[in-house]
Design a protein around this motif. Structure first.
Motif, PDB file in Angstrom:
ATOM      1  N   VAL A  36       0.841  -1.191   0.000  1.00 24.13           N
ATOM      2  CA  VAL A  36       0.000   0.000   0.000  1.00 24.13           C
ATOM      3  C   VAL A  36       0.878   1.244   0.000  1.00 24.13           C
ATOM      4  O   VAL A  36       1.761   1.353   0.797  1.00 24.13           O
ATOM      5  CB  VAL A  36      -0.868   0.032   1.262  1.00 24.13           C
ATOM      6  N   ALA A  37       0.586   2.187  -0.884  1.00 23.82           N
ATOM      7  CA  ALA A  37       1.362   3.421  -0.911  1.00 23.82           C
ATOM      8  C   ALA A  37       0.448   4.587  -1.176  1.00 23.82           C
ATOM      9  O   ALA A  37      -0.355   4.543  -2.088  1.00 23.82           O
ATOM     10  CB  ALA A  37       2.450   3.347  -1.981  1.00 23.82           C
ATOM     11  N   PRO A  38       0.549   5.646  -0.351  1.00 21.70           N
ATOM     12  CA  PRO A  38      -0.323   6.785  -0.552  1.00 21.70           C
ATOM     13  C   PRO A  38      -0.070   7.436  -1.893  1.00 21.70           C
ATOM     14  O   PRO A  38       1.041   7.443  -2.392  1.00 21.70           O
ATOM     15  CB  PRO A  38       0.054   7.727   0.589  1.00 21.70           C
ATOM     16  N   GLY A  39      -1.124   8.008  -2.464  1.00 22.75           N
ATOM     17  CA  GLY A  39      -0.978   8.771  -3.694  1.00 22.75           C
ATOM     18  C   GLY A  39      -1.055   7.945  -4.957  1.00 22.75           C
ATOM     19  O   GLY A  39      -0.948   8.488  -6.055  1.00 22.75           O
ATOM     20  N   LEU A  40      -1.229   6.635  -4.851  1.00 27.37           N
ATOM     21  CA  LEU A  40      -1.326   5.804  -6.037  1.00 27.37           C
ATOM     22  C   LEU A  40      -2.775   5.709  -6.501  1.00 27.37           C
ATOM     23  O   LEU A  40      -3.700   5.721  -5.697  1.00 27.37           O
ATOM     24  CB  LEU A  40      -0.789   4.394  -5.755  1.00 27.37           C
ATOM     25  N   THR A  41      -2.951   5.602  -7.815  1.00 31.37           N
ATOM     26  CA  THR A  41      -4.291   5.527  -8.378  1.00 31.37           C
ATOM     27  C   THR A  41      -4.924   4.186  -8.029  1.00 31.37           C
ATOM     28  O   THR A  41      -4.350   3.133  -8.282  1.00 31.37           O
ATOM     29  CB  THR A  41      -4.231   5.678  -9.900  1.00 31.37           C
ATOM     30  N   THR A  42      -6.124   4.238  -7.442  1.00 36.21           N
ATOM     31  CA  THR A  42      -6.820   3.041  -6.991  1.00 36.21           C
ATOM     32  C   THR A  42      -8.106   2.864  -7.782  1.00 36.21           C
ATOM     33  O   THR A  42      -8.786   3.837  -8.085  1.00 36.21           O
ATOM     34  CB  THR A  42      -7.150   3.142  -5.496  1.00 36.21           C
ATOM     35  N   ARG A  43      -8.444   1.614  -8.101  1.00 33.59           N
ATOM     36  CA  ARG A  43      -9.693   1.337  -8.809  1.00 33.59           C
ATOM     37  C   ARG A  43     -10.371   0.132  -8.191  1.00 33.59           C
ATOM     38  O   ARG A  43      -9.757  -0.920  -8.027  1.00 33.59           O
ATOM     39  CB  ARG A  43      -9.416   1.077 -10.287  1.00 33.59           C
ATOM     40  N   THR A  44     -11.636   0.288  -7.832  1.00 35.47           N
ATOM     41  CA  THR A  44     -12.430  -0.824  -7.329  1.00 35.47           C
ATOM     42  C   THR A  44     -13.096  -1.524  -8.505  1.00 35.47           C
ATOM     43  O   THR A  44     -13.765  -0.881  -9.317  1.00 35.47           O
ATOM     44  CB  THR A  44     -13.502  -0.323  -6.338  1.00 35.47           C
ATOM     45  N   ARG A 112       4.893   2.372 -29.962  1.00 35.14           N
ATOM     46  CA  ARG A 112       3.826   2.711 -29.018  1.00 35.14           C
ATOM     47  C   ARG A 112       4.186   2.190 -27.631  1.00 35.14           C
ATOM     48  O   ARG A 112       4.350   0.989 -27.431  1.00 35.14           O
ATOM     49  CB  ARG A 112       2.494   2.115 -29.468  1.00 35.14           C
ATOM     50  N   TRP A 113       4.298   3.114 -26.692  1.00 36.96           N
ATOM     51  CA  TRP A 113       4.628   2.754 -25.320  1.00 36.96           C
ATOM     52  C   TRP A 113       3.374   2.790 -24.470  1.00 36.96           C
ATOM     53  O   TRP A 113       2.475   3.593 -24.681  1.00 36.96           O
ATOM     54  CB  TRP A 113       5.669   3.717 -24.746  1.00 36.96           C
ATOM     55  N   TRP A 114       3.340   1.889 -23.466  1.00 30.51           N
ATOM     56  CA  TRP A 114       2.205   1.786 -22.571  1.00 30.51           C
ATOM     57  C   TRP A 114       2.665   1.972 -21.136  1.00 30.51           C
ATOM     58  O   TRP A 114       3.803   1.663 -20.789  1.00 30.51           O
ATOM     59  CB  TRP A 114       1.549   0.410 -22.696  1.00 30.51           C
ATOM     60  N   ARG A 115       1.763   2.468 -20.305  1.00 30.04           N
ATOM     61  CA  ARG A 115       2.021   2.555 -18.870  1.00 30.04           C
ATOM     62  C   ARG A 115       0.756   2.167 -18.123  1.00 30.04           C
ATOM     63  O   ARG A 115      -0.347   2.235 -18.669  1.00 30.04           O
ATOM     64  CB  ARG A 115       2.463   3.963 -18.474  1.00 30.04           C
ATOM     65  N   ALA A 116       0.917   1.782 -16.865  1.00 31.67           N
ATOM     66  CA  ALA A 116      -0.236   1.448 -16.025  1.00 31.67           C
ATOM     67  C   ALA A 116      -1.014   2.715 -15.712  1.00 31.67           C
ATOM     68  O   ALA A 116      -0.431   3.733 -15.348  1.00 31.67           O
ATOM     69  CB  ALA A 116       0.229   0.777 -14.740  1.00 31.67           C
ATOM     70  N   ALA A 117      -2.329   2.651 -15.859  1.00 31.73           N
ATOM     71  CA  ALA A 117      -3.184   3.794 -15.516  1.00 31.73           C
ATOM     72  C   ALA A 117      -3.646   3.707 -14.070  1.00 31.73           C
ATOM     73  O   ALA A 117      -4.137   4.693 -13.517  1.00 31.73           O
ATOM     74  CB  ALA A 117      -4.393   3.848 -16.445  1.00 31.73           C
ATOM     75  N   VAL A 118      -3.542   2.525 -13.468  1.00 33.03           N
ATOM     76  CA  VAL A 118      -3.900   2.340 -12.053  1.00 33.03           C
ATOM     77  C   VAL A 118      -2.784   1.553 -11.383  1.00 33.03           C
ATOM     78  O   VAL A 118      -2.157   0.706 -12.000  1.00 33.03           O
ATOM     79  CB  VAL A 118      -5.239   1.589 -11.888  1.00 33.03           C
ATOM     80  N   GLN A 119      -2.532   1.859 -10.116  1.00 31.67           N
ATOM     81  CA  GLN A 119      -1.514   1.135  -9.363  1.00 31.67           C
ATOM     82  C   GLN A 119      -2.128   0.237  -8.292  1.00 31.67           C
ATOM     83  O   GLN A 119      -1.435  -0.524  -7.642  1.00 31.67           O
ATOM     84  CB  GLN A 119      -0.548   2.127  -8.701  1.00 31.67           C
ATOM     85  N   SER A 120      -3.436   0.323  -8.117  1.00 32.10           N
ATOM     86  CA  SER A 120      -4.094  -0.488  -7.092  1.00 32.10           C
ATOM     87  C   SER A 120      -5.437  -0.971  -7.595  1.00 32.10           C
ATOM     88  O   SER A 120      -6.228  -0.177  -8.100  1.00 32.10           O
ATOM     89  CB  SER A 120      -4.298   0.354  -5.823  1.00 32.10           C
ATOM     90  N   LEU A 121      -5.673  -2.284  -7.486  1.00 31.68           N
ATOM     91  CA  LEU A 121      -6.969  -2.866  -7.807  1.00 31.68           C
ATOM     92  C   LEU A 121      -7.603  -3.374  -6.526  1.00 31.68           C
ATOM     93  O   LEU A 121      -6.957  -4.085  -5.750  1.00 31.68           O
ATOM     94  CB  LEU A 121      -6.824  -4.025  -8.797  1.00 31.68           C
TER      95      LEU A 121
END
Length: 227
Positions: A36-44, A112-121
């Motif tokens: 767990v890290a504060p400030g990371l994008t989370t998605r339920t 074409r480069w990709w990156r994670a849009a969310v860091q927490s599921l």
């Protein structure tokens, strides 16, 4: 369950070729995988997004981008032992569901480069109760893939432990314990374990500390039949 991703660290010697962060302790009834890290994008996850992520290669792709940083489909294919056609297709599917996005600042020419849009599921079973058979099937696949990832990471550590300083062998842990609990006490235990892990985020060693590295922590709490 929450599936958390560390900040990408391409130099991390423990970073495997495949994987799976909220800003507080988990809600009872959720499953959790990663720190767990504060400030990371989370998605339920809801029914639609669960169907979009519940595929072994898609989960490995997302985890690889979360932990290793931006990459191309070809780079991910080489890393995960897949064809670039397969990684390209599943990256587009992940993008359609909002899990990954373009990283144009890394691109060169037509690359074409990709990156994670969310860091927490976050997988919250309460939100998926009464779902149709397709969603229940996606749920089973998602949870089994998380368990497979845990097993793969642990097996990788066991196979490579001699490559690490002896201090890491003494600092690692493989334990199992049995308690008699009610569901309420079990949920309390999960929350307290995650709070303990989160407390170790303060005073974390600097990235240039030669003795520091990323550490993976798995927790499993589940009932068993008694003889």
């Amino acid at each position: 369950m929450q599936e958390h991703g560390d900040q990408p660290d391409p130099t991390d010697p423990t970073n495997p070729s495949d994987p799976t962060d909220p800003t507080g302790p988990p809600v009872p009834g959720e499953s959790v995988s990663d720190p767990v890290a504060p400030g990371l994008t989370t998605r339920t996850l809801d029914a639609r997004s669960l169907r979009g992520i519940a595929h072994p290669l898609r989960m490995r792709l997302l985890n690889s981008l979360r932990r290793g940083g931006p990459a191309t489909a070809s780079q991910l294919a080489a890393k995960l032992g897949e064809s670039s056609g397969a990684t390209s297709y599943h990256l587009r599917q992940l993008a359609a569901h909002g899990f990954v996005e373009d990283a144009p600042e890394h691109g060169k020419g037509r690359e074409r480069w990709w990156r994670a849009a969310v860091q927490s599921l976050i997988f919250d079973s309460d939100q998926l109760e009464g779902s149709d058979p397709e969603v229940r099937g996606a749920t089973d696949l998602f949870l089994h893939e998380v368990a497979t990832t845990h097993n793969r990471e642990l097996s990788t550590w066991i196979a490579n432990r001699d490559d690490w300083l002896p201090a890491w062998s003494r600092a690692a842990d493989m334990s199992d314990m049995t308690l008699r609990l009610t569901p309420e006490r079990s949920a309390e235990l999960v929350v307290r374990m995650h709070e303990l892990v989160d407390s170790y985020r303060t005073g974390t060693p600097a990235e240039d500390d030669p003795e520091s590295t990323q550490v993976r922590i798995h927790t499993h709490v589940f009932p068993v039949q008694e003889d």
